[in-house]
Design a protein around this motif. Sequence first.
Motif, PDB file in Angstrom:
ATOM      1  N   CYS A   1      45.867   2.915 -38.660  1.00 50.78           N
ATOM      2  CA  CYS A   1      45.253   3.918 -37.791  1.00 50.78           C
ATOM      3  C   CYS A   1      46.007   4.019 -36.478  1.00 50.78           C
ATOM      4  O   CYS A   1      46.735   3.115 -36.092  1.00 50.78           O
ATOM      5  CB  CYS A   1      43.793   3.568 -37.528  1.00 50.78           C
ATOM      6  SG  CYS A   1      43.587   2.023 -36.668  1.00 50.78           S
TER       7      CYS A   1
ATOM      8  N   THR B   1      41.026  -3.737 -48.931  1.00 50.38           N
ATOM      9  CA  THR B   1      41.339  -2.434 -48.354  1.00 50.38           C
ATOM     10  C   THR B   1      42.286  -2.621 -47.181  1.00 50.38           C
ATOM     11  O   THR B   1      42.067  -3.492 -46.346  1.00 50.38           O
ATOM     12  CB  THR B   1      40.061  -1.731 -47.860  1.00 50.38           C
ATOM     13  OG1 THR B   1      39.128  -1.675 -48.934  1.00 50.38           O
ATOM     14  CG2 THR B   1      40.359  -0.315 -47.381  1.00 50.38           C
TER      15      THR B   1
ATOM     16  N   LEU C   1      36.068   6.033 -51.076  1.00 51.74           N
ATOM     17  CA  LEU C   1      37.062   5.744 -50.047  1.00 51.74           C
ATOM     18  C   LEU C   1      37.205   6.923 -49.082  1.00 51.74           C
ATOM     19  O   LEU C   1      37.289   6.747 -47.866  1.00 51.74           O
ATOM     20  CB  LEU C   1      38.407   5.411 -50.718  1.00 51.74           C
ATOM     21  CG  LEU C   1      39.410   4.700 -49.816  1.00 51.74           C
ATOM     22  CD1 LEU C   1      38.893   3.337 -49.392  1.00 51.74           C
ATOM     23  CD2 LEU C   1      40.754   4.559 -50.522  1.00 51.74           C
TER      24      LEU C   1
ATOM     25  N   VAL D   1      43.599   8.053 -39.539  1.00 50.08           N
ATOM     26  CA  VAL D   1      43.231   6.863 -40.308  1.00 50.08           C
ATOM     27  C   VAL D   1      43.718   7.015 -41.745  1.00 50.08           C
ATOM     28  O   VAL D   1      43.590   8.083 -42.345  1.00 50.08           O
ATOM     29  CB  VAL D   1      41.707   6.585 -40.227  1.00 50.08           C
ATOM     30  CG1 VAL D   1      40.892   7.782 -40.693  1.00 50.08           C
ATOM     31  CG2 VAL D   1      41.333   5.349 -41.036  1.00 50.08           C
TER      32      VAL D   1
ATOM     33  N   LEU E   1      33.796   0.105 -43.669  1.00 51.98           N
ATOM     34  CA  LEU E   1      34.611  -0.211 -44.843  1.00 51.98           C
ATOM     35  C   LEU E   1      33.813  -1.005 -45.869  1.00 51.98           C
ATOM     36  O   LEU E   1      34.101  -0.954 -47.061  1.00 51.98           O
ATOM     37  CB  LEU E   1      35.853  -1.010 -44.426  1.00 51.98           C
ATOM     38  CG  LEU E   1      36.896  -0.254 -43.599  1.00 51.98           C
ATOM     39  CD1 LEU E   1      38.077  -1.163 -43.272  1.00 51.98           C
ATOM     40  CD2 LEU E   1      37.387   0.991 -44.336  1.00 51.98           C
TER      41      LEU E   1
ATOM     42  N   LYS F   1      34.527   7.025 -46.590  1.00 55.95           N
ATOM     43  CA  LYS F   1      34.730   6.019 -45.544  1.00 55.95           C
ATOM     44  C   LYS F   1      35.683   6.553 -44.475  1.00 55.95           C
ATOM     45  O   LYS F   1      35.436   6.399 -43.277  1.00 55.95           O
ATOM     46  CB  LYS F   1      35.293   4.733 -46.133  1.00 55.95           C
ATOM     47  CG  LYS F   1      34.308   3.962 -46.997  1.00 55.95           C
ATOM     48  CD  LYS F   1      34.961   2.697 -47.554  1.00 55.95           C
ATOM     49  CE  LYS F   1      34.076   2.077 -48.623  1.00 55.95           C
ATOM     50  NZ  LYS F   1      34.700   0.919 -49.272  1.00 55.95           N
ATOM     51  N   ALA F   2      36.757   7.203 -44.931  1.00 57.32           N
ATOM     52  CA  ALA F   2      37.722   7.757 -43.975  1.00 57.32           C
ATOM     53  C   ALA F   2      37.038   8.829 -43.120  1.00 57.32           C
ATOM     54  O   ALA F   2      37.199   8.864 -41.897  1.00 57.32           O
ATOM     55  CB  ALA F   2      38.917   8.332 -44.724  1.00 57.32           C
TER      56      ALA F   2
ATOM     57  N   GLU G   1      42.738   1.389 -50.901  1.00 52.74           N
ATOM     58  CA  GLU G   1      41.975   0.370 -51.612  1.00 52.74           C
ATOM     59  C   GLU G   1      42.820  -0.097 -52.786  1.00 52.74           C
ATOM     60  O   GLU G   1      43.344   0.727 -53.535  1.00 52.74           O
ATOM     61  CB  GLU G   1      40.662   0.962 -52.099  1.00 52.74           C
ATOM     62  CG  GLU G   1      39.639  -0.088 -52.452  1.00 52.74           C
ATOM     63  CD  GLU G   1      38.292   0.562 -52.779  1.00 52.74           C
ATOM     64  OE1 GLU G   1      37.650   1.085 -51.844  1.00 52.74           O
ATOM     65  OE2 GLU G   1      37.926   0.568 -53.956  1.00 52.74           O
TER      66      GLU G   1
ATOM     67  N   MET H   1      43.933  -0.737 -43.923  1.00 53.36           N
ATOM     68  CA  MET H   1      43.703   0.429 -43.070  1.00 53.36           C
ATOM     69  C   MET H   1      44.820   0.531 -42.035  1.00 53.36           C
ATOM     70  O   MET H   1      45.162  -0.441 -41.381  1.00 53.36           O
ATOM     71  CB  MET H   1      42.374   0.311 -42.332  1.00 53.36           C
ATOM     72  CG  MET H   1      42.109   1.511 -41.432  1.00 53.36           C
ATOM     73  SD  MET H   1      40.503   1.441 -40.609  1.00 53.36           S
ATOM     74  CE  MET H   1      41.000   0.870 -39.008  1.00 53.36           C
TER      75      MET H   1
ATOM     76  N   LEU I   1      43.400   4.925 -45.382  1.00 52.45           N
ATOM     77  CA  LEU I   1      42.759   3.809 -46.094  1.00 52.45           C
ATOM     78  C   LEU I   1      43.403   3.639 -47.467  1.00 52.45           C
ATOM     79  O   LEU I   1      43.663   4.625 -48.162  1.00 52.45           O
ATOM     80  CB  LEU I   1      41.262   4.080 -46.283  1.00 52.45           C
ATOM     81  CG  LEU I   1      40.424   4.222 -45.012  1.00 52.45           C
ATOM     82  CD1 LEU I   1      38.968   4.474 -45.382  1.00 52.45           C
ATOM     83  CD2 LEU I   1      40.532   2.967 -44.148  1.00 52.45           C
TER      84      LEU I   1
ATOM     85  N   SER J   1      42.821   9.638 -46.487  1.00 52.15           N
ATOM     86  CA  SER J   1      43.346   9.713 -45.128  1.00 52.15           C
ATOM     87  C   SER J   1      42.766  10.901 -44.381  1.00 52.15           C
ATOM     88  O   SER J   1      42.350  11.895 -44.990  1.00 52.15           O
ATOM     89  CB  SER J   1      44.871   9.799 -45.177  1.00 52.15           C
ATOM     90  OG  SER J   1      45.258  10.746 -46.143  1.00 52.15           O
TER      91      SER J   1
END
Lengths: 660, 277
Positions: free
Chosen positions: B225, B221, B248, B270, B242, B251-252, B274, B223, B272, B25
């Motif tokens: 946000c 995943t 992970l 955000v 993503l 990605k955030a 998974e 998400m 995330l 996050s």
Amino acid sequence: MGGFTTRQLSREQARGRNRRSGQLQPGDMLQDRYRIIGTLGVGGFSSVYQARDMRFANVTKLCAIKEMVNLAPDPKIREITTRTFEREASILATLDHPAVVSVHDYFSEADRSYLVLEFIRGKDLESILTEVTEVFEQEQVLDWAFQICDVLSYLHNHRPDPIVFRDMKPSNVMLDPHGRIRLIDFGIAKLFQSEEKNTTIGTEGYAPPEQYRGEASPAGDVYGFGATLHHLLTRQDPRLEPPFSFQERPIHAINPDVSPALEQVIMRCVSYNAAERYTNAEQLKKALEGVERRMNNLSPMAPPSAAQASPRERLQGDPSAEQLITRPRESTTVVNNIFDESTVGPIWTFRCEDEIRSTPAVARGTVFVGAYDNNVYALSSRDGSFRWKFPASDSIAASPYVYNDAVYIGSADSNLYSIHMHTGRLNWRHTAGGPIYSSPRAKFDHVFFGSDDNFLYAVSTGSGRVAWKTNAFHPVRSSAHVAEDLVFFGTEGGYVFCLDLAGQVKWQFQARRAVTSTPTVDEGIVLVGSMDNTVYALDVASGWPIWRFRTQRPIISSPVTHDGTVFIGSADGSLYAIEISSGRKIWSFETEGQIASSPAVWNGAVYFGSTDGTVYSAECSKGKLRWRFKTGGMVISSPVIDDGVLYIGSVDHHLYALPV
Amino acid sequence: MHSPFEAQDSPKQDPNREPRLEVASRSHVGMVRERNEDTYFTFVSQAGGAELLPHFGLFIVADGMGGHNDGHRASKLVARTVAHHILDRLYRSLLREGHSAIQQPVQEVMEEAVSLANQALAAAVNDGKEMGTTLTAALILGSRLFLVHVGDSRAYLMQELQLSLVTTDHTIVQALQDAGQLSAEEAAIHPNRNLVYRVLMGETMEEPVDVFTRSLPRHGTLMLCSDGLTGQIGESTIARTLGEDLDLQEKADRLLNEALQTGGSDNITVVLVEFDL
């Protein structure tokens, strides 16, 4: 009562001079006569002990001894407290009512006063509330209400002055082993003297607002009575809720089973203004009698299922089965004359010797249907012409199921029959330990069905041998839904079971009343209706409740799903369309009867029958009526659709083939 | 008992598979605002070996209202109240009594949580100063996702490279789109696209909150946000990010950076998750 907690009490006691420290202990003697056995309860000013009266040395005579400790530092107040106690003793000694605890003796020792009371075996309603997790049946609560009302009425009519109980609450109501109510703890009951402002108040949550201003009247007991009933029916403890908030907490919002008439009476009891309540228990009792009359007249829903109503009960003339569903006025009309109210006409009809309450099955050009005349009929689906019939030795309330070349059907004669679908000859039968009202379902070369003998059976379709049977502890009238290698069904005991294919219980979920409806599974969610008025959505893997949707009356209808929506009927007369993901109502369609029939969905439309005698077709998306067809009797049977034709039975003895 | 159905065996789970929940996050004030009024909360419980507990994950994003005073207080209070109620009713019961503990329908617990949060807001309002917040709370329980949602924060589900929006914005432009009066393209540039018509403000809610459930795929995943992310970058960018072969957390980070580089006009949050179930 006063604001002393137990801890404060002991601290005060420890501080006291010439005072006995703490509680009486087992073995302690009072007046050389009463031997303490144990403590029954500790209140603000007082404790209650169980004791044995040693005057009766050869028998064990038990009594309850109420001890009042005089803690007040001010001698004047101490004197008042003692007088309060003496007054309680005197009042109680003059009372003569079976629901009033009787006084054997009273005395004082040092700064404590004692009241020797009849020992009542049983439990108070508060303990029962704590122990029981289910909501009390309203009939049960009404029975208690009448008894409480009766004794309050006795007190309010007391001469020369009415007695106000002043502390009406569940913990002051004992239930003896015979189910009789006994009022205990008259600790603050006092002779009604309208001019005098009283000092002590009742229990927060149960005490009326005016009691906090020092006013006590029979209308205050009416309030406490209402608060007690509200608590019993909702399980919401008023001590934990905002004060005087009953009007914001309607009973039906928490317990939809409670009749509106009873709720109305209770809500009037807990009116904030004393003037808006019943003025005394006498008036209240009259109102309750009205409720009881209405409940007896207007409560047609009885325990046995209508969709698969027990023919035994029906044949024995059990009024519940007949009351279950009100017969439409048209029930005697001849079939030929009834099409006026219909917007479609039948393709063909077929007449059996008795009512058709079960659902037909269609396979390979043949319609199969069971009737109360004990027969399974096989008819041509094209024109309704008779092919064969197979007689069971008792009526058939369950629906047939076709699997491979056999028709499976259960009967009240306790047999599950496997019948050759083309010839009508018996392949085999399996005898269960009780009548079979559950409709069989077959999958994986096994047929699954329940019986009133409490078992769910898995029987080999080839040999008729039992592969396994699982004890569900209550009659199984729901059919088994077999999906995702799991078997789901409901019981009359109110459970939903999930078994694996070896018959082992994977989980069970408890509804509040019987589950006669057959579960279905969609999107990993088990959907099922219950006689507790509720549609439940359960997680398929764990049985956890995801949501519940309440209708106004019991549900026997089995749910069907289509495109994210579940359709189900209720005895409240409506067919409901509910969004599966959220449990929110999308629409409801109201009929003039009850819907015990399970809906069927075909080509964007939903079809179902009602006890108003009509078969309906409504749009799936908006619930708009497409067509209706009026039969000559209640339609409890569920529709089956095959190749553009709908087949459905009616209590008017006919099977109808209708164009969808 | 002997099973007659062994020949019918369904595909069983690989016994060596280990289910898991992984979280990453980020929350950032953005390039324009002075204060971060977003709040996020994540809670994950995983148990392995013997089946002690089902997987349990609670994820919350709340976006305090920019136009209102005390938006940060509102988002904090609501996230905390919701988390407390759900963990208390569901997670503590599971720990205390095991699988059979859940008696109250899960969606009712979530509705109650929102209602309590709204009451807490009402009680916390100072001198009549308005404060409000969006709320998107996602609960993973076993293999099922439960969502409760008010406002224009969002939940997405990414599964097999397909990104789908799980929540519906309570915005004027979304309502216009639903009514067929606005296209998605027009909505994206609509001058009033930030107008939210439902938030938690401690006022009586006229309609029930959105609460719903869906089953989760084996792998994917989730998400959550705030609109500080979706207002800056499009769904194609989110899907691409993503879908990349990254940790992970990376990605955030990348999603946050994309939103900052395109202006960062609002607070950006955000979360995330998974999952392998």
